[in-house]
Design a protein around this motif. Structure first.
Motif, mmCIF file in Angstrom:
data_model
loop_
_atom_site.group_PDB
_atom_site.id
_atom_site.type_symbol
_atom_site.label_atom_id
_atom_site.label_comp_id
_atom_site.label_asym_id
_atom_site.label_seq_id
_atom_site.Cartn_x
_atom_site.Cartn_y
_atom_site.Cartn_z
ATOM 1 N N THR A 1 0.790 -1.527 0.192
ATOM 2 C CA THR A 1 0.262 0.444 0.246
ATOM 3 C C THR A 1 0.641 0.718 0.251
ATOM 4 O O THR A 1 2.284 1.574 0.698
ATOM 5 N N PRO A 2 0.328 2.313 -0.625
ATOM 6 C CA PRO A 2 1.480 3.092 -0.988
ATOM 7 C C PRO A 2 1.323 4.185 0.705
ATOM 8 O O PRO A 2 0.561 4.618 1.862
ATOM 9 N N PRO A 3 2.837 4.295 0.409
ATOM 10 C CA PRO A 3 2.586 5.107 2.177
ATOM 11 C C PRO A 3 2.665 6.275 2.430
ATOM 12 O O PRO A 3 3.696 7.016 2.766
ATOM 13 N N CYS A 4 1.520 6.552 2.093
ATOM 14 C CA CYS A 4 1.215 8.284 2.477
ATOM 15 C C CYS A 4 -0.155 8.513 2.737
ATOM 16 O O CYS A 4 -1.010 7.342 2.939
ATOM 17 N N ALA A 5 -0.294 9.607 3.605
ATOM 18 C CA ALA A 5 -1.427 10.049 4.196
ATOM 19 C C ALA A 5 -2.606 9.438 3.101
ATOM 20 O O ALA A 5 -1.872 9.797 1.908
ATOM 21 N N ASP A 6 -3.667 9.420 3.871
ATOM 22 C CA ASP A 6 -5.047 9.157 3.232
ATOM 23 C C ASP A 6 -4.943 11.039 2.339
ATOM 24 O O ASP A 6 -4.775 11.904 2.420
ATOM 25 N N GLY A 7 -5.300 10.904 1.202
ATOM 26 C CA GLY A 7 -5.680 11.968 0.373
ATOM 27 C C GLY A 7 -4.315 12.043 -0.903
ATOM 28 O O GLY A 7 -4.445 12.778 -1.226
ATOM 29 N N ALA A 8 -3.430 11.249 -0.162
ATOM 30 C CA ALA A 8 -1.496 11.980 -0.828
ATOM 31 C C ALA A 8 -2.042 11.336 -2.483
ATOM 32 O O ALA A 8 -1.793 9.965 -2.386
ATOM 33 N N THR A 9 -0.958 11.795 -2.902
ATOM 34 C CA THR A 9 -0.592 10.640 -4.104
ATOM 35 C C THR A 9 0.474 10.139 -4.391
ATOM 36 O O THR A 9 1.445 11.353 -3.891
ATOM 37 N N TYR A 10 0.833 8.816 -4.461
ATOM 38 C CA TYR A 10 2.629 8.402 -4.324
ATOM 39 C C TYR A 10 3.268 8.623 -5.931
ATOM 40 O O TYR A 10 2.539 8.243 -6.501
ATOM 41 N N THR A 11 4.254 9.453 -5.565
ATOM 42 C CA THR A 11 5.123 9.841 -6.861
ATOM 43 C C THR A 11 6.525 8.949 -7.238
ATOM 44 O O THR A 11 6.127 7.873 -6.167
ATOM 45 N N PRO A 12 6.149 8.856 -8.720
ATOM 46 C CA PRO A 12 7.014 7.543 -8.784
ATOM 47 C C PRO A 12 8.383 7.650 -8.198
ATOM 48 O O PRO A 12 8.859 6.590 -7.957
ATOM 49 N N ASP A 13 8.949 8.539 -7.799
ATOM 50 C CA ASP A 13 10.391 8.868 -6.856
ATOM 51 C C ASP A 13 10.151 8.339 -5.658
ATOM 52 O O ASP A 13 10.868 8.537 -4.636
ATOM 53 N N GLY A 14 9.097 8.190 -4.940
ATOM 54 C CA GLY A 14 8.802 7.342 -3.739
ATOM 55 C C GLY A 14 8.545 8.850 -2.741
ATOM 56 O O GLY A 14 8.557 8.258 -1.466
ATOM 57 N N GLN A 15 8.167 9.591 -2.980
ATOM 58 C CA GLN A 15 7.476 10.554 -2.141
ATOM 59 C C GLN A 15 6.066 11.047 -2.355
ATOM 60 O O GLN A 15 5.282 10.625 -3.240
ATOM 61 N N CYS A 16 5.340 12.140 -1.184
ATOM 62 C CA CYS A 16 3.869 11.740 -1.224
ATOM 63 C C CYS A 16 3.938 13.267 -1.587
ATOM 64 O O CYS A 16 4.624 14.429 -0.771
ATOM 65 N N GLU A 17 2.632 13.634 -2.930
ATOM 66 C CA GLU A 17 2.156 14.784 -2.888
ATOM 67 C C GLU A 17 0.593 15.322 -2.500
ATOM 68 O O GLU A 17 0.082 14.393 -2.501
ATOM 69 N N LEU A 18 1.095 16.285 -1.335
ATOM 70 C CA LEU A 18 -0.050 16.093 -0.192
ATOM 71 C C LEU A 18 -1.012 16.875 -1.813
ATOM 72 O O LEU A 18 -1.332 17.445 -2.539
ATOM 73 N N SER A 19 -2.655 17.295 -1.335
ATOM 74 C CA SER A 19 -3.160 17.459 -2.205
ATOM 75 C C SER A 19 -3.502 18.963 -2.162
ATOM 76 O O SER A 19 -3.552 19.858 -3.225
ATOM 77 N N ASN A 20 -2.298 19.740 -0.761
ATOM 78 C CA ASN A 20 -1.759 21.353 -1.804
ATOM 79 C C ASN A 20 -0.570 21.320 -2.635
ATOM 80 O O ASN A 20 -0.155 22.069 -2.667
ATOM 81 N N GLY A 21 -0.046 20.010 -3.194
ATOM 82 C CA GLY A 21 0.930 20.156 -4.064
ATOM 83 C C GLY A 21 2.521 20.185 -3.529
ATOM 84 O O GLY A 21 2.969 19.894 -4.358
ATOM 85 N N THR A 22 2.005 19.920 -1.664
ATOM 86 C CA THR A 22 3.457 19.998 -1.112
ATOM 87 C C THR A 22 3.816 18.395 -1.704
ATOM 88 O O THR A 22 2.713 17.598 -1.196
#
Lengths: 177, 550
Positions: free
Chosen positions: B292-313
């Motif tokens: 499961t993507p290791p991001c908080a709910d609502g965040a998008t898992y990026t191809p480089d393994g980070q999480c992009e929050l809904s506000n773009g952070t």
């Protein structure tokens, strides 16, 4: 089936089981469900009984060189499983279920409800003696060996248990009469 | 039994047989027994036997069997009642302290052993003593080691020969090789598998050496040929990454057999898995586990393994959010064919050489698709045997190998027959069979055992006994123990070295005497300690007391 038959035959004729050359797999096939059902009746909890039997069989596997040479390794498994289950219950601060309790849901719809009620009135020790003697078909001596009791203690327990069961299950006797 | 008792027995029987029981199998019991054994060992370790320290250790333990004490020889068709039961824990306890300079604090301890241990001189000038092989025809023990003082990526290896595991003589050089991790010997011929000459840097990840067999009639002159059909570079180009290893090589009178594996690492992009990175994918039986993507709910898992929050952070991923969670995508869901599955699971491949000398690929004993942890081979006068150990799937709290190995035998290396389950720990490092007894050296975590199993009349194998001083290394949980069986005993090689090319210390242990139920009265250890140039360091002598408990 062949292994079970060979096992039963050997036991019936008091042949040391190692002399019939059964290995652990055969022993497991012949013993597992039998002991688990016996423990289930003794403990009133089929899941705990299955778990206890599996634990005892795992220990038997580790010590198979010794257990496999016992005259009645099934009795060894029954005792180890029973002790393990009781220790487990003690650790969980839970008593053994009384047969017939409302939470004894693991047991099947009772063929003879009065039987369950009567068994429920027995202590675990008396119940285990009754189960060894009448379900597993052990002799007094085999029951004593299986439960690590003296034969005299087994006979005493059996006498008391039967006295109580006869009182509670008088109708069985009447029907047979 | 009176009528009431008979009726009681009948009622009990009916109730018992109507009880719903959870199903079980003998394998469940065996697996549970393994877990039980591990937990007991851990408890034993906590209780603290005597622990001593060595720096990085290389050792060879040779167990020499005596012809005068045939404890383990039995009739293959029946149960030998003269076989003693396994030792009770109190029967024989020897605790051996192994010394060293202590700087690297790799601790080891020998606990309880029914064996007689002695130690002979060590070959101080050996550095990377990697593969070992008994020659069943001549009785010699061969090893491939690096030349003293050489290091780096390009090394010349030296073939060594010993008659007892203690004194070694160099017999030839293997030039331009890298890691030769597997060696077999028969009738003076040596067979190895390694990567080819390293003509490019390993570090750039682009040009791994080809997989080659190296054969020699004498340890001096070597012939190098490609292992047919194994093109690791092609796999690496097509897939994200590839892994290649030789499980085992064994040589005997009927030929030489190699078990090899090439496995591809799953690639999220190639597989079309959008919500995971390749790093998190895990090959499991039946498919690929997608965490499961290791991001908080609502965040998008990026191809480089980070999480992009809904506000773009963009924030760092937090695996603890989803520890252990995920889904298994089956091979069908992923649209993979059998060849892909075989590559992802690393299905073993067998190569056979008979009198012609050339290796050719032959069928593996099992039709199941890969997912193999290990393959151990045996080559003897009866033909070949293979023990295939499936990879275990770690459970949340038990990262142990519990898979049931499959044992196969073959008269020619071409047609295989599945044999019975083997007794003992599932992780087998070496096999030998003689006189109806199958002897295995097993490891389970950091412990080793010697298990003798006897063929029964029904075709099964029953453990006669298990005995070996357990060698434990602090901080090591998965030892690789090259093992070879020969006419004069068993050679085991244990390694705890961090960098065998540069800083290997060498320890040789030589164990004499048969497996017996007696206890050693005296043990002597002698150490050669060196680093860098591998000059012998100070010798340490220790008296190892055996504590007998009565």
């Amino acid at each position: 089936v062949d292994a079970t038959a060979a096992w039963d035959e050997a036991r019936a004729e008091s042949i040391p089981t190692h002399s019939i050359g059964l290995d652990f797999t055969d022993f497991y096939a012949a013993t597992r469900d039998q002991v688990a059902r016996a423990l289930s009746l003794t403990l009133g909890d089929s899941d705990l009984a299955a778990d206890a039997t599996d634990e005892a069989l795992a220990r038997a596997y580790l010590k198979w060189a010794m257990v496999g040479r016992l005259d009645n390794p099934g009795g060894w498994v029954f005792r180890v499983g029973l002790n393990w289950a009781r220790s487990s219950l003690r650790r969980r601060h839970r008593p053994a279920r009384r047969l017939g309790d409302s939470d004894s849901l693991d047991l099947p719809p009772v063929v003879e409800p009065a039987l369950m009620a009567a068994l429920a009135g027995l202590s675990v020790r008396h119940r285990s003696v009754v189960v060894c003697r009448y379900l597993l078909g052990y002799s007094d001596e085999e029951t004593a060996n299986a439960l690590a009791l003296r034969p005299g203690t087994v006979r005493s327990c059996l006498h008391r248990a039967l006295k109580r069961l006869r009182a509670d299950l008088g109708h069985l006797r009447e029907e047979n009469d | 039994m009176d009528p009431f008792e008979q009726e009681l027995a009948d009622c009990l029987s009916r109730v018992a047989h109507e009880t719903n029981l959870r199903p079980g199998s003998p394998n469940d019991a065996r697996r549970r027994a393994q877990s039980l054994r591990v937990s007991r060992r851990r408890a034993s370790m906590l209780s603290g036997a005597l622990v001593a320290v060595t720096a990085t250790i290389w050792g060879i333990i040779v167990i020499t069997r005596s012809s005068s004490d045939q404890i383990f020889v039995g009739d293959p068709g029946g149960v030998d009642s003269s076989v003693p039961a396994p030792l009770a824990p109190d029967d024989s306890v020897s605790v051996t302290s192994i010394g060293g300079d202590g700087s690297d604090a790799a601790s080891s301890v020998l606990v309880p052993s029914s064996l007689t241990w002695t130690l002979d001189d060590s070959p101080q000038r050996l550095a990377d003593l990697s593969p070992i092989a008994f020659d069943a025809a001549t009785g010699s023990l061969y090893a491939i080691g690096t030349q003293p003082g050489t290091g780096g990526r390009k090394v010349d290896a030296v073939a060594l020969r010993s008659s007892d595991g203690a004194a070694w003589e160099p017999v030839g050089t293997v030039t331009d090789t890298s890691f030769m991790r597997n060696l077999a010997a028969y009738d003076g011929h040596l067979y190895g598998v390694s990567t080819a000459a390293i003509t490019a840097s390993i570090a750039d990840g682009e040009d791994w050496g080809d997989i080659v067999t190296r054969t020699s009639p004498d340890g001096v002159n070597w012939t190098t040929t490609l292992l047919p059909g194994v093109d690791v570079r092609a796999v690496r180009k097509e897939y994200r990454a590839a892994f290649s290893q030789t499980f085992d090589v064994q040589a005997g009178p009927r030929g030489t057999l190699i078990a090899h594996q090439v496995a591809a690492f799953p690639d999220a992009t190639r597989l079309g898995i959008a919500d995971a990175t390749s790093v998190g994918l895990e090959v499991r039986p039946g498919g690929i586990f997608v965490p499961t993507p290791p991001c908080a709910d609502g965040a998008t898992y990026t191809p480089d393994g980070q999480c992009e929050l809904s506000n773009g952070t963009v924030v760092a991923a937090d695996p603890s959010l989803v520890a252990g969670k995920g889904r298994l995508m089956t091979w069908t869901e992923l649209g993979l064919d059998a060849a892909d599955v075989a590559l992802y699971t690393g299905k073993p491949r067998f190569f056979l050489s008979t009198s012609s000398g050339a290796f050719r690929e032959v069928a593996v004993p099992t039709t199941e698709s890969g997912f193999v942890e290990s393959v151990r081979l045996l080559a003897d006068e009866e033909g070949f045997a293979a023990l295939i150990t499936p990879r275990a799937v770690p459970t949340p709290n038990r990262n142990i190998r519990v898979a049931e190995s499959q044992f196969f035998t073959s008269p020619d290396g071409l047609t295989w027959t599945q044999g019975p389950p083997l007794p003992g720990d599932p992780w087998v490092e070496g096999l030998e069979r003689s006189n109806g007894v199958l002897r295995t050296v097993t490891t389970f975590g950091p412990t080793m055992n010697l298990v003798d199993g006897q063929w029964q009349s029904d075709g099964s194998i029953r453990a006669l006994t298990a005995a070996m001083g357990e060698l434990r290394a602090k901080g090591e949980s998965n030892l690789s123990v090259p093992t070879s069986h020969g006419p004069s005993g068993i050679a085991l090689e244990t390694s705890f070295s961090v960098d065998p090319f540069i800083n290997a210390d060498v320890r040789i242990e030589h164990q004499q005497g048969p497996l017996r139920r007696t206890r050693p009265s005296r043990q002597r250890h002698r150490f050669a300690h060196g680093s860098g140039s591998f000059e012998p360091g100070p010798l340490v002598r220790r008296q190892c007391r055996s504590a007998r408990r009565r």
